[in-house]
Design a protein around this motif. Structure first.
Motif, PDB file in Angstrom:
ATOM      1  N   UNK A 175       0.813  -1.214   0.000  1.00  0.00           N
ATOM      2  CA  UNK A 175       0.000   0.000   0.000  1.00  0.00           C
ATOM      3  C   UNK A 175       0.845   1.263   0.000  1.00  0.00           C
ATOM      4  N   UNK A 176       2.062   1.169  -0.577  1.00  0.00           N
ATOM      5  CA  UNK A 176       2.865   2.374  -0.714  1.00  0.00           C
ATOM      6  C   UNK A 176       2.291   3.233  -1.843  1.00  0.00           C
ATOM      7  N   UNK A 177       2.707   4.491  -1.898  1.00  0.00           N
ATOM      8  CA  UNK A 177       2.152   5.432  -2.861  1.00  0.00           C
ATOM      9  C   UNK A 177       2.325   4.915  -4.292  1.00  0.00           C
ATOM     10  N   UNK A 178       1.255   4.914  -5.048  1.00  0.00           N
ATOM     11  CA  UNK A 178       1.230   4.474  -6.446  1.00  0.00           C
ATOM     12  C   UNK A 178       1.741   3.039  -6.612  1.00  0.00           C
ATOM     13  N   UNK A 179       1.360   2.179  -5.686  1.00  0.00           N
ATOM     14  CA  UNK A 179       1.755   0.769  -5.800  1.00  0.00           C
ATOM     15  C   UNK A 179       1.160   0.143  -7.051  1.00  0.00           C
ATOM     16  N   UNK A 180      -0.062   0.545  -7.410  1.00  0.00           N
ATOM     17  CA  UNK A 180      -0.730  -0.086  -8.537  1.00  0.00           C
ATOM     18  C   UNK A 180      -0.256   0.438  -9.874  1.00  0.00           C
ATOM     19  N   UNK A 181       0.984   0.194 -10.220  1.00  0.00           N
ATOM     20  CA  UNK A 181       1.572   0.695 -11.462  1.00  0.00           C
ATOM     21  C   UNK A 181       2.741  -0.210 -11.813  1.00  0.00           C
ATOM     22  N   UNK A 223       7.676  -3.205  -5.462  1.00  0.00           N
ATOM     23  CA  UNK A 223       6.673  -4.118  -4.940  1.00  0.00           C
ATOM     24  C   UNK A 223       6.996  -5.582  -5.135  1.00  0.00           C
ATOM     25  N   UNK A 224       7.169  -6.000  -6.390  1.00  0.00           N
ATOM     26  CA  UNK A 224       7.367  -7.421  -6.666  1.00  0.00           C
ATOM     27  C   UNK A 224       8.654  -7.991  -6.070  1.00  0.00           C
ATOM     28  N   UNK A 225       9.767  -7.208  -5.976  1.00  0.00           N
ATOM     29  CA  UNK A 225      10.913  -7.772  -5.249  1.00  0.00           C
ATOM     30  C   UNK A 225      10.560  -8.153  -3.817  1.00  0.00           C
ATOM     31  N   UNK A 226       9.652  -7.415  -3.192  1.00  0.00           N
ATOM     32  CA  UNK A 226       9.241  -7.745  -1.827  1.00  0.00           C
ATOM     33  C   UNK A 226       8.419  -9.023  -1.783  1.00  0.00           C
ATOM     34  N   UNK A 227       7.655  -9.272  -2.857  1.00  0.00           N
ATOM     35  CA  UNK A 227       6.905 -10.522  -2.924  1.00  0.00           C
ATOM     36  C   UNK A 227       7.865 -11.706  -2.941  1.00  0.00           C
ATOM     37  N   UNK A 228       9.023 -11.506  -3.565  1.00  0.00           N
ATOM     38  CA  UNK A 228      10.008 -12.585  -3.647  1.00  0.00           C
ATOM     39  C   UNK A 228      10.468 -13.044  -2.272  1.00  0.00           C
ATOM     40  N   UNK A 229      10.438 -12.157  -1.274  1.00  0.00           N
ATOM     41  CA  UNK A 229      10.830 -12.550   0.074  1.00  0.00           C
ATOM     42  C   UNK A 229       9.920 -13.640   0.636  1.00  0.00           C
ATOM     43  N   UNK A 230       8.639 -13.554   0.298  1.00  0.00           N
ATOM     44  CA  UNK A 230       7.649 -14.384   0.984  1.00  0.00           C
ATOM     45  C   UNK A 230       7.101 -15.532   0.166  1.00  0.00           C
ATOM     46  N   UNK A 231       7.220 -15.455  -1.163  1.00  0.00           N
ATOM     47  CA  UNK A 231       6.542 -16.440  -2.002  1.00  0.00           C
ATOM     48  C   UNK A 231       7.004 -17.863  -1.724  1.00  0.00           C
ATOM     49  N   UNK A 232       8.310 -18.056  -1.638  1.00  0.00           N
ATOM     50  CA  UNK A 232       8.818 -19.416  -1.420  1.00  0.00           C
ATOM     51  C   UNK A 232       8.513 -19.913  -0.014  1.00  0.00           C
ATOM     52  N   UNK A 233       8.569 -19.001   0.972  1.00  0.00           N
ATOM     53  CA  UNK A 233       8.232 -19.399   2.343  1.00  0.00           C
ATOM     54  C   UNK A 233       6.774 -19.802   2.441  1.00  0.00           C
ATOM     55  N   UNK A 234       5.897 -19.076   1.755  1.00  0.00           N
ATOM     56  CA  UNK A 234       4.482 -19.421   1.761  1.00  0.00           C
ATOM     57  C   UNK A 234       4.259 -20.796   1.135  1.00  0.00           C
ATOM     58  N   UNK A 235       4.916 -21.034   0.008  1.00  0.00           N
ATOM     59  CA  UNK A 235       4.762 -22.317  -0.677  1.00  0.00           C
ATOM     60  C   UNK A 235       5.281 -23.456   0.193  1.00  0.00           C
ATOM     61  N   UNK A 247      -7.430  -0.204  -3.659  1.00  0.00           N
ATOM     62  CA  UNK A 247      -7.802   0.538  -4.875  1.00  0.00           C
ATOM     63  C   UNK A 247      -7.350   1.992  -4.846  1.00  0.00           C
ATOM     64  N   UNK A 248      -7.120   2.544  -3.650  1.00  0.00           N
ATOM     65  CA  UNK A 248      -6.685   3.941  -3.553  1.00  0.00           C
ATOM     66  C   UNK A 248      -5.333   4.189  -4.203  1.00  0.00           C
ATOM     67  N   UNK A 249      -4.504   3.148  -4.308  1.00  0.00           N
ATOM     68  CA  UNK A 249      -3.159   3.353  -4.839  1.00  0.00           C
ATOM     69  C   UNK A 249      -2.993   2.770  -6.245  1.00  0.00           C
ATOM     70  N   UNK A 250      -4.097   2.345  -6.859  1.00  0.00           N
ATOM     71  CA  UNK A 250      -4.050   1.912  -8.257  1.00  0.00           C
ATOM     72  C   UNK A 250      -4.106   3.163  -9.124  1.00  0.00           C
ATOM     73  N   UNK A 251      -3.030   3.432  -9.849  1.00  0.00           N
ATOM     74  CA  UNK A 251      -2.866   4.728 -10.492  1.00  0.00           C
ATOM     75  C   UNK A 251      -3.684   4.864 -11.771  1.00  0.00           C
ATOM     76  N   UNK A 252      -3.627   3.868 -12.646  1.00  0.00           N
ATOM     77  CA  UNK A 252      -4.197   4.007 -13.980  1.00  0.00           C
ATOM     78  C   UNK A 252      -5.340   3.023 -14.238  1.00  0.00           C
ATOM     79  N   UNK A 253      -5.970   2.553 -13.184  1.00  0.00           N
ATOM     80  CA  UNK A 253      -7.099   1.649 -13.362  1.00  0.00           C
ATOM     81  C   UNK A 253      -6.693   0.188 -13.309  1.00  0.00           C
ATOM     82  N   UNK A 254      -7.669  -0.651 -13.051  1.00  0.00           N
ATOM     83  CA  UNK A 254      -7.422  -2.079 -12.880  1.00  0.00           C
ATOM     84  C   UNK A 254      -6.794  -2.698 -14.117  1.00  0.00           C
ATOM     85  N   UNK A 255      -7.215  -2.258 -15.308  1.00  0.00           N
ATOM     86  CA  UNK A 255      -6.707  -2.863 -16.541  1.00  0.00           C
ATOM     87  C   UNK A 255      -5.201  -2.659 -16.711  1.00  0.00           C
ATOM     88  N   UNK A 256      -4.645  -1.624 -16.080  1.00  0.00           N
ATOM     89  CA  UNK A 256      -3.207  -1.359 -16.220  1.00  0.00           C
ATOM     90  C   UNK A 256      -2.364  -2.363 -15.452  1.00  0.00           C
TER      91      UNK A 256
END
Length: 324
Positions: free
Chosen positions: A110-116, A124-136, A148-157
């Motif tokens: 939920x950092x500023x303009x995450x949805x871009x 954002x995605x490098x941070x997902x890499x920290x947890x994805x394998x541990x979750x699996x 939705x507040x931080x999605x900059x250009x709409x869901x389709x983007x």
């Protein structure tokens, strides 16, 4: 998470240049500092009204620097970034968890303009890499939650971000009220199941350790898609093709970077017969773009989001050359 310092040379003859994540960069030593980076892992589901109460919520100002983990009170955080295995106690008790009990890990970005695309690839995605394998490893379903507040250009983007989350990290991208996938009810406080929220803003997304791991995961996904790319047989670039690929501007660009010179540059590059031109990258399937990048040994692009497709190049990536 303990991460090491890493060396990044300061670019010469670049007046006015500011290093990315400059609060972590030592210009004298020409390196980014490492250290112990902590984040917050909840013991149970959190309601929507609590999302912004965790450090690095969407109320941060654009001018705020990334949080410095050395300045954060240690009692704010619940343990290390993420464990290799999770505590399988249900919230508030020690009852035994059955094998059929759903277990879900929610990464809130939920950092500023995450949805871009560009911000997600960078921050954002490098941070997902920290947890994805541990979750699996621990049998948790992974959800990447973007308010939705931080999605900059709409869901389709977020189409290519969605592909990255699903196919590289084996997770689901959730934008409440917009995405096809939504959080399960027990992550909203209803019904049975284990749901833990992982707040990642304290993580050094710029660190080479996680960047290289993200690159490895992306490359592994690319190689596994043998029906699309016959990568087991392909060389590092395709003979007969121009050695260079220019990632140009297109109708899907969201800012004006390079618009004054990029079209003319494309015309000149075509004349050399040494460059292929790819445009409208955001409108393409993510792995169609990956296929084109993987065929070439050299990329050129206007500084910006298109450059993150460098992740599809094979081998350990070197230092990109900057040209003013």
């Amino acid at each position: 998470l303990q991460v090491p310092d890493f060396y990044v040379p300061w670019p010469q003859h670049m007046e006015g240049y500011n290093a990315p994540y400059k609060d972590f960069y030592d210009k004298t030593e020409q390196k980014y500092r490492g250290g112990q980076f902590l984040s917050y892992l909840s013991r149970g589901p959190l309601s929507v009204d609590k999302y912004s109460l965790v450090p690095c919520g969407f109320r941060e100002k654009r001018s705020d620097p990334d949080p410095d983990p050395y300045d954060v009170r240690q009692d704010v955080w619940d343990g290390n970034v993420i464990a290799k295995t999770f505590d399988d106690e249900s919230p508030g008790g020690s009852s035994v968890v059955g094998t059929s009990t759903p277990k879900d890990l929610v990464l809130l970005l939920n950092f500023v303009q995450a949805g871009y695309w560009g911000h997600m690839m960078d921050n954002g995605l490098p941070r997902v890499a920290y947890a994805a394998e541990a979750a699996k490893q621990s049998g948790y379903n992974l959800h990447v939650l973007i308010p939705p507040e931080v999605v900059v250009h709409g869901w389709s983007s977020l189409r290519q971000v969605k592909q990255m989350v699903e196919q590289v990290f084996n997770g689901k991208l959730v934008v409440p009220g917009h995405s096809e996938d939504q959080l399960p009810q027990h992550c909203l406080g209803h019904g049975d199941g284990i749901c833990r929220f992982f707040y990642t803003c304290g993580l050094p997304s710029f660190n080479e350790v996680v960047r290289h791991r993200f690159h490895e995961l992306a490359q592994a996904t690319l190689h596994s898609r043998s029906s699309l790319l016959q990568l087991d047989q392909r060389p590092s670039f395709q003979p007969g093709l121009p050695p260079g690929l220019f990632l140009g501007r297109g109708s899907d660009a969201y800012n004006s970077k390079g618009d004054t010179f990029s079209p003319k540059l494309e015309e000149e590059l075509k004349k050399t017969r040494q460059w292929e031109i790819a445009t409208d990258l955001g409108s393409k399937d993510l792995f169609d773009v990956a296929k084109e990048v993987a065929k070439h040994r050299t990329l050129m692009f206007v500084e910006g989001s298109a450059g993150y497709h460098i992740i599809w190049m094979a081998g350990r990536l070197g230092q990109p050359a900057r040209r003013p």
